[in-house]
Every structure is written in structure tokens, then in C-alpha cells.
Design a protein around this motif. Sequence first.
Motif, PDB file in Angstrom:
ATOM      1  N   LEU A 128      -8.946   2.229  -2.325  1.00 35.30           N
ATOM      2  CA  LEU A 128      -9.164   2.626  -3.722  1.00 35.30           C
ATOM      3  C   LEU A 128      -9.793   1.488  -4.515  1.00 35.30           C
ATOM      4  CD1 LEU A 128      -5.838   4.513  -4.536  1.00 35.30           C
ATOM      5  CD2 LEU A 128      -8.058   5.493  -3.941  1.00 35.30           C
ATOM      6  N   GLU A 129      -9.272   0.285  -4.330  1.00 36.61           N
ATOM      7  CA  GLU A 129      -9.804  -0.840  -5.094  1.00 36.61           C
ATOM      8  C   GLU A 129     -11.242  -1.145  -4.688  1.00 36.61           C
ATOM      9  OE1 GLU A 129      -8.759  -5.443  -6.370  1.00 36.61           O
ATOM     10  OE2 GLU A 129      -7.298  -4.247  -5.257  1.00 36.61           O
ATOM     11  N   THR A 130     -11.531  -1.075  -3.392  1.00 37.48           N
ATOM     12  CA  THR A 130     -12.894  -1.320  -2.922  1.00 37.48           C
ATOM     13  C   THR A 130     -13.876  -0.333  -3.556  1.00 37.48           C
ATOM     14  OG1 THR A 130     -12.108  -2.191  -0.800  1.00 37.48           O
ATOM     15  CG2 THR A 130     -14.381  -1.390  -0.880  1.00 37.48           C
ATOM     16  N   ALA A 131     -13.508   0.943  -3.549  1.00 43.22           N
ATOM     17  CA  ALA A 131     -14.395   1.965  -4.109  1.00 43.22           C
ATOM     18  C   ALA A 131     -14.560   1.795  -5.615  1.00 43.22           C
ATOM     19  CB  ALA A 131     -13.833   3.349  -3.788  1.00 43.22           C
TER      20      ALA A 131
ATOM     21  N   SER B 159     -21.959   7.329   6.836  1.00 44.51           N
ATOM     22  CA  SER B 159     -21.901   5.913   6.494  1.00 44.51           C
ATOM     23  C   SER B 159     -20.459   5.561   6.147  1.00 44.51           C
ATOM     24  CB  SER B 159     -22.813   5.608   5.307  1.00 44.51           C
ATOM     25  OG  SER B 159     -24.165   5.768   5.661  1.00 44.51           O
ATOM     26  N   VAL B 160     -19.994   4.407   6.645  1.00 49.88           N
ATOM     27  CA  VAL B 160     -18.605   3.996   6.455  1.00 49.88           C
ATOM     28  C   VAL B 160     -18.563   2.567   5.936  1.00 49.88           C
ATOM     29  CG1 VAL B 160     -16.344   3.651   7.548  1.00 49.88           C
ATOM     30  CG2 VAL B 160     -17.864   5.482   8.349  1.00 49.88           C
ATOM     31  N   TRP B 161     -17.844   2.362   4.840  1.00 44.02           N
ATOM     32  CA  TRP B 161     -17.535   1.015   4.358  1.00 44.02           C
ATOM     33  C   TRP B 161     -16.211   0.642   4.992  1.00 44.02           C
ATOM     34  CZ3 TRP B 161     -18.762  -0.713  -1.276  1.00 44.02           C
ATOM     35  CH2 TRP B 161     -18.460  -2.073  -1.431  1.00 44.02           C
ATOM     36  N   PRO B 162     -16.220  -0.169   6.044  1.00 43.53           N
ATOM     37  CA  PRO B 162     -14.979  -0.414   6.793  1.00 43.53           C
ATOM     38  C   PRO B 162     -13.967  -1.217   5.972  1.00 43.53           C
ATOM     39  CG  PRO B 162     -16.931  -1.018   8.071  1.00 43.53           C
ATOM     40  CD  PRO B 162     -17.368  -0.842   6.649  1.00 43.53           C
ATOM     41  N   VAL B 163     -12.716  -0.745   5.983  1.00 42.46           N
ATOM     42  CA  VAL B 163     -11.603  -1.440   5.336  1.00 42.46           C
ATOM     43  C   VAL B 163     -10.536  -1.679   6.388  1.00 42.46           C
ATOM     44  CG1 VAL B 163      -9.813  -1.317   3.561  1.00 42.46           C
ATOM     45  CG2 VAL B 163     -12.101  -0.403   3.102  1.00 42.46           C
ATOM     46  N   ALA B 164     -10.097  -2.921   6.522  1.00 42.77           N
ATOM     47  CA  ALA B 164      -9.096  -3.285   7.536  1.00 42.77           C
ATOM     48  C   ALA B 164      -7.686  -3.007   7.013  1.00 42.77           C
ATOM     49  CB  ALA B 164      -9.249  -4.750   7.905  1.00 42.77           C
ATOM     50  N   GLY B 165      -6.733  -3.036   7.926  1.00 44.15           N
ATOM     51  CA  GLY B 165      -5.332  -2.971   7.540  1.00 44.15           C
ATOM     52  C   GLY B 165      -4.623  -1.686   7.867  1.00 44.15           C
ATOM     53  N   CYS B 166      -5.297  -0.718   8.478  1.00 43.49           N
ATOM     54  CA  CYS B 166      -4.647   0.532   8.870  1.00 43.49           C
ATOM     55  C   CYS B 166      -3.949   0.296  10.203  1.00 43.49           C
ATOM     56  CB  CYS B 166      -5.683   1.648   8.985  1.00 43.49           C
ATOM     57  SG  CYS B 166      -4.981   3.263   9.361  1.00 43.49           S
ATOM     58  N   VAL B 167      -2.636   0.139  10.155  1.00 46.24           N
ATOM     59  CA  VAL B 167      -1.892  -0.278  11.351  1.00 46.24           C
ATOM     60  C   VAL B 167      -1.405   0.899  12.174  1.00 46.24           C
ATOM     61  CG1 VAL B 167      -1.192  -2.438  10.278  1.00 46.24           C
ATOM     62  CG2 VAL B 167       0.274  -0.433  10.056  1.00 46.24           C
TER      63      VAL B 167
END
Length: 335
Positions: A100-103, A73-81
Motif C-alpha cells: 500500500l505504501e509503495t503504491a 507488469s509487477v512492481w516486486p515487493v519483498a516480505g511475503c513469508v
Amino acid sequence: MTAPVTLALTAGEPAGIGPELCLMLAREARDTGLVVVACEALLAERARRLGLDVTLHPWQPGEPARCEPGHLSVWPVAGCVSRAAGKPDPANSRYVLATLETAARACLDGVLDGMVTGPVHKGVINEAGVAFSGHTEFLQALCGVERVVMMLATDELRVALVTTHLPLREVADAITPERLGQVARILDRDLRAWFGLEQPRILVAGLNPHAGEGGHLGREEIEVIEPTLARLRQEGLSLTGPLPADTLFTPHWLEQADAVLAMYHDQGLPVLKYQGFGRAVNVTLGLPIVRTSVDHGTALDLAGTGTADAGSLHTAIRVAGHMARCRRRAGEVGA
């Protein structure tokens, strides 16, 4: 029926071994729910590179985490360029902090039961112009607590620190009655709350060789440490010391203890890492949430090779799951 414990797992520095360690967890079934907080494309790309057959499932709060082999399971976080293994890019820094902040906010909100952090590269984040001294300080500020305590642990040994990342010449001045008292109380409280120990037995190291040898090798024990420990014992803490650090880490003493409180970083951690490097876990005490971490760095030279050892990550997950369950049981008893 009690809901299973579910943890957030941040993948850390995209160029390091964190993403592939997360993917390696999918090789076998897991009894603790895990939600990897990361860029889904990064994980998919690293899985292809390593030939890992892993199906990624976008996750939303309220859903059960996938625990069967071959699934994550993945909580997708954008911004990895930039997703190149072994080649860190400062442009990814805000993405790393966003994971980190999301978690952490999910744990604060009760959406997840705790968080496990993969290794980050502090230098790369600072190169991006973002002030960042480490996971611990970042989470301390986010959670709004005055004092946190670093504790490293294996199955056989727990070592907490009064001071952490300070130059050696500054350590003695930093060991004040206030700081020592705060750290000892946090250690005692969280060993009770997070580890289920009714009366934690804590060995306290002296600062100086031979614990000062009656003042002949330094007076910090006489003027600061001993009086502070005496006051803490009156509060009900079980503290032995100050003891000479060169003999404290022997079976005679360790068999009588649940944890060791060392005065500074390189007094306690070399012993623990010699005893259990690769299967140790970093625990942040003093937070209102469960947080553990691996005991190693990003290992950029190993990233993308498939040779990284996931032993410390397995330990960090197991310890975080145990802590979350202890906290849940304590909450049920107190309800």
C-alpha cells in the motif's frame, strides 16, 4: 502525444482472492496501464496453481506497463513469508502494508496516476500487533489529510457517507455542522475534479425516519442538517434535502441527482449493494491521489479455486482510469 494512464494495483491479502484477480486481468488486452504491486513469487505460484499462462515482467518507474494478453507488469515487493491460498498468516502483515505504501507514494510522486486496492484482512493485520483500521484511514494518514469521504458507486448510483464505521448509537452525535460541511464540500469538489461534473447535484438524506417529521421524530434535521445545508447552498453547492431516506432512493429523485449523501453506513450502502453488488467500486474522496477499491472482501474460501468474480475489480480499474483522465484534463486546462 499524451502518455497513457497507468495505475498501481495492490494484490491485497496474500491468502485471499486478490492475487488471482490480478492474474485474471491478463486474460485480455487492457487500455489502461496496470502495475501490480505485489510479491512476484506469490503471483507466479498462484498462476501455476490455477493453470494461468501469465508472464510476469518486473517493472521499474519510467517503464511502460505491459497491456497485451498473457502479460502483467509487477512492481516486486519483498516480505511475503507465506503464500498458501486460504490460510492467512499475520507474518505477512507488514508486507501487505508495504504494498500500500509503495503504491501510494508512487502516486504522490507522480510516478503513477492512481491506485486500485485489492481486499485486505484487517483482523489478520491487527493480530500481528499492527494498528490498522482499513485502507481509507491508512491512506488518509499517509497523505496527511484531515478528512476523507467514503463513496461507493456503480454506473447508475453514487453514495457517499457522512459517517462510516461507527456504532449506531454514536452516529447522531458525530453529525456536527463541521463534519457535515467538510464531507459535503469534499464530495462536491471531487465530483467536479475527478468525475468532470460542472455542477454536481447532490441529494442529502435526513438522519431520522421521515427526515425527522418536523421535529416529532428527532431534531437533528432542524438543528444541524438544515442550517448546514443552507450555508453550503450559499457557497454554491447544489444540495437537495434533507430527504426521507426511505423515498430518496427512488427513480423520481435519483434521476435528478449525481450523488446521494447518506448520514451513516447502513442507511446508504445496503441500497447500493443490492443494486450493484459485484460491480460496485469503493472510492476514497478527499485524498490528493486517485484511489478506488473492490466492494468485497478477501473471500478466503474461494482463494485458489479460480472461481472468484473479477467484476468489481474491472469496475474499480475503469473508474480509477476515468478519474485519472479527468484530473489530467483539468490540469492541462489550468496550465
